[in-house]
Write an enzyme that holds these catalytic residues in place. Structure first.
Site, PDB file in Angstrom:
ATOM      1  N   HIS A 144     -43.236  48.958  22.501  1.00  0.00           N
ATOM      2  CA  HIS A 144     -44.684  49.863  22.248  1.00  0.00           C
ATOM      3  C   HIS A 144     -44.208  51.134  22.726  1.00  0.00           C
ATOM      4  O   HIS A 144     -43.186  51.331  23.633  1.00  0.00           O
ATOM      5  CB  HIS A 144     -45.668  49.186  22.881  1.00  0.00           C
ATOM      6  CG  HIS A 144     -46.925  49.766  22.704  1.00  0.00           C
ATOM      7  ND1 HIS A 144     -47.444  50.785  23.207  1.00  0.00           N
ATOM      8  CD2 HIS A 144     -47.980  49.372  21.810  1.00  0.00           C
ATOM      9  CE1 HIS A 144     -48.560  51.231  22.897  1.00  0.00           C
ATOM     10  NE2 HIS A 144     -48.891  50.258  22.207  1.00  0.00           N
ATOM     11  N   ASP A 157     -43.439  43.717  29.851  1.00  0.00           N
ATOM     12  CA  ASP A 157     -44.557  44.044  29.436  1.00  0.00           C
ATOM     13  C   ASP A 157     -45.212  42.678  28.736  1.00  0.00           C
ATOM     14  O   ASP A 157     -44.859  42.394  27.730  1.00  0.00           O
ATOM     15  CB  ASP A 157     -44.165  45.152  28.222  1.00  0.00           C
ATOM     16  CG  ASP A 157     -45.462  45.435  27.395  1.00  0.00           C
ATOM     17  OD1 ASP A 157     -46.595  44.922  27.750  1.00  0.00           O
ATOM     18  OD2 ASP A 157     -45.521  46.553  26.457  1.00  0.00           O
ATOM     19  N   LYS A 166     -56.953  43.244  26.295  1.00  0.00           N
ATOM     20  CA  LYS A 166     -56.458  42.190  25.359  1.00  0.00           C
ATOM     21  C   LYS A 166     -56.548  40.699  25.846  1.00  0.00           C
ATOM     22  O   LYS A 166     -56.143  39.748  25.009  1.00  0.00           O
ATOM     23  CB  LYS A 166     -54.873  42.634  25.089  1.00  0.00           C
ATOM     24  CG  LYS A 166     -54.894  44.079  24.374  1.00  0.00           C
ATOM     25  CD  LYS A 166     -53.322  44.436  24.396  1.00  0.00           C
ATOM     26  CE  LYS A 166     -53.251  45.756  24.120  1.00  0.00           C
ATOM     27  NZ  LYS A 166     -53.335  46.305  22.739  1.00  0.00           N
ATOM     28  N   CYS A 217     -47.981  51.895  17.260  1.00  0.00           N
ATOM     29  CA  CYS A 217     -47.475  52.495  18.192  1.00  0.00           C
ATOM     30  C   CYS A 217     -45.921  51.981  18.570  1.00  0.00           C
ATOM     31  O   CYS A 217     -45.315  52.055  19.635  1.00  0.00           O
ATOM     32  CB  CYS A 217     -48.252  52.270  19.433  1.00  0.00           C
ATOM     33  SG  CYS A 217     -49.817  52.870  19.818  1.00  0.00           S
TER      34      CYS A 217
HETATM   35  N1  PMP Z   1     -47.375  47.102  24.923  1.00  0.00           N
HETATM   36  C1  PMP Z   1     -47.683  46.318  24.114  1.00  0.00           C
HETATM   37  C2  PMP Z   1     -46.849  45.247  23.357  1.00  0.00           C
HETATM   38  C3  PMP Z   1     -49.081  46.590  23.432  1.00  0.00           C
HETATM   39  O1  PMP Z   1     -49.409  45.709  22.300  1.00  0.00           O
HETATM   40  C4  PMP Z   1     -49.816  47.445  23.998  1.00  0.00           C
HETATM   41  C5  PMP Z   1     -51.202  47.710  23.373  1.00  0.00           C
HETATM   42  N2  PMP Z   1     -51.041  47.874  21.899  1.00  0.00           N
HETATM   43  C6  PMP Z   1     -49.576  48.480  25.026  1.00  0.00           C
HETATM   44  C7  PMP Z   1     -48.131  48.156  25.461  1.00  0.00           C
HETATM   45  C8  PMP Z   1     -50.338  49.108  25.503  1.00  0.00           C
HETATM   46  O2  PMP Z   1     -51.602  48.750  26.115  1.00  0.00           O
HETATM   47  P1  PMP Z   1     -52.729  49.726  26.573  1.00  0.00           P
HETATM   48  O3  PMP Z   1     -53.085  50.510  25.521  1.00  0.00           O
HETATM   49  O4  PMP Z   1     -53.839  48.557  26.926  1.00  0.00           O
HETATM   50  O5  PMP Z   1     -52.199  50.179  27.724  1.00  0.00           O
END
Ligand code: PMP
Length: 407
Positions: A124, A201, A227, A365
């Site tokens: 991400h 992560d 999440k 993302c």
């Molecule tokens: N890493 C992964 C694998 C994610 O799916 C996400 C959220 N889509 C994030 C990081 C970022 O999380 P947050 O926007 O809650 O900081």
């Protein structure tokens, strides 16, 4: 599925009864954020109605109650992920915040010109950009573990990539765009064999897979509360005590200090050293309520039910002519990315939305993933334990309807 009592479970989530465009909501965007059970909403509500107060400073009763609840939330997280010490849990704003903390503090302490950080091809943006920023500042570089076109990391490349320049490996446990579950144990073992620490992560893992940080032997791990059926704006960073003690503080301010004079400041001990300023008390309390809820069902049961749902969805969707899966790892979690023929994913997403079915479209993302696969993005259905087989059927019917309009 016979594994979970979904009729009862779905009653715990008020939003699941919502209608959109007059149709029953089918919420399949759980990878972006999950819905909240009433117990989480109530815990946050109760905090503001009954004992809202600043933590760690007040002599008065409400402040003591708020402090106790905030620290109890830390304890809930610590036991959920099986840390050795409670003070190895740092409250953050979420995954992004946690990675920025580690990148900034680790980078300032340990990175020098010529060094590198090793990430994977399916990260991400939040596990790419913070490393690029600190590497640029320090004259270091970001290296990448490649993947194949099925979305599986090429583990045979790892050993050669783990050279002397690598100071840390940062890798996602589960890919939010492909659903791939990565072999993090193997990655951690190989990195540790060369004395290199690893950050995982867990944003897309913590709600689907039981995680034990000691058993994983991971050095840093981050996730987001929202999440995991908790509130937005709260998350956690786990760090091994020895590593957290080696890092400089992140932000300066109240709570992260022991003593301050204009000449010299002495930093507070863990975990407060990394928690400058008034924290998100209601968020922490809400997150603990979410973890209590999840543990009430049991992550093992959740994992089994979600795997059954995923297998059913893959089977049903594969019967739609012209539908192509993006991401075909044999090890996967409840994320299905797909494209219909050569249509733009946004068009499928919009046609599903009008039928009450919420999916996500775009690059999720993960622009480098889309560039590598030479696609503009995907439509993505992502599941939670409260999703039903009937909802999968509605997704299939919805895609067929959209397909007929796009053909
Ligand atoms: N890493 C992964 C694998 C994610 O799916 C996400 C959220 N889509 C994030 C990081 C970022 O999380 P947050 O926007 O809650 O900081």
């Amino acid at each position: 599925s016979g594994t979970l009592n979904l009729e009862a479970i779905r009653k715990d989530f008020p939003i699941l009864n919502t209608k959109v465009y007059g149709k029953q909501l089918v919420y399949l965007d759980n990878g972006a954020t999950t819905q909240k059970p009433q117990s989480v909403i109530d815990a946050v509500d109760r905090y503001y109605q009954q004992y809202n107060s600043n933590v760690h400073r007040g002599v008065h009763l409400l402040s003591q109650q708020a402090t106790e609840a905030y620290e109890a939330a830390r304890k809930t997280i610590a036991s959920f992920i099986h840390t050795k010490h409670e003070h190895e849990v740092i409250f953050t704003k979420g995954t992004t915040d946690g990675i920025n903390l580690v990148a900034s503090c680790f980078g300032r302490a340990f990175l020098k010109p010529g060094d590198s950080i090793l990430i994977s091809a399916m990260e991400h943006h939040s596990n790419i950009v913070p490393w690029q920023m600190i590497c640029e500042e320090k004259g270091a570089t970001v290296k990448v573990i490649p993947m194949d076109t099925k979305g599986v990391l090429q583990m045979d490349a790892l050993s050669a990539l783990l050279d002397d320049s690598v100071k840390l490996v940062a890798c996602t446990y589960v890919s939010n765009s492909l659903g791939t579950v990565n072999p993090v144990r193997d990655i951690i073992a190989q990195a540790h064999a060369k004395g290199i620490p690893v950050l995982i992560d867990a944003a897309q893992a913590i709600q689907h897979i039981p995680v034990d940080v000691q058993e994983l032997d991971v050095d840093f791990m981050v996730f987001s509360g929202h999440k995991l059926y908790g509130p937005t704006g709260i998350g956690a960073l786990y760090g091994k005590e020895e590593w957290l003690n080696k890092l400089p503080p992140y932000q300066g301010g109240g709570d992260m200090i022991k003593t301050v004079t204009f000449a010299k400041t002495v930093y507070n001990e863990l975990p407060y050293k990394f928690e400058a300023g008034t924290p998100d008390m209601s968020g922490a309390i809400g997150l603990a309520a979410a973890i209590d809820y999840v543990q009430g069902i049991g992550l093992a049961a959740i994992q089994q039910a979600e795997q059954e749902l995923l297998q059913y969805a893959l089977k049903q969707l594969s019967q739609i002519e012209g539908l192509r899966f993006i991401g075909e790892s044999p090890e996967r979690s409840g994320v299905i990315s797909f494209l219909y023929k050569n249509t733009h994913p946004f068009d499928v997403g919009e046609l599903l939305d009008k039928q009450g079915i919420a999916v996500r479209t775009g690059h999720h993302c993960c622009q480098p993933v889309m560039d590598f696969l030479e696609i503009p993005g995907t439509a993505r259905a992502s599941f939670a334990f409260y999703n039903t087989f009937e909802e999968v059927d509605m997704l299939v019917a919805g895609i067929k309807k959209a397909a007929a309009m796009l053909d």
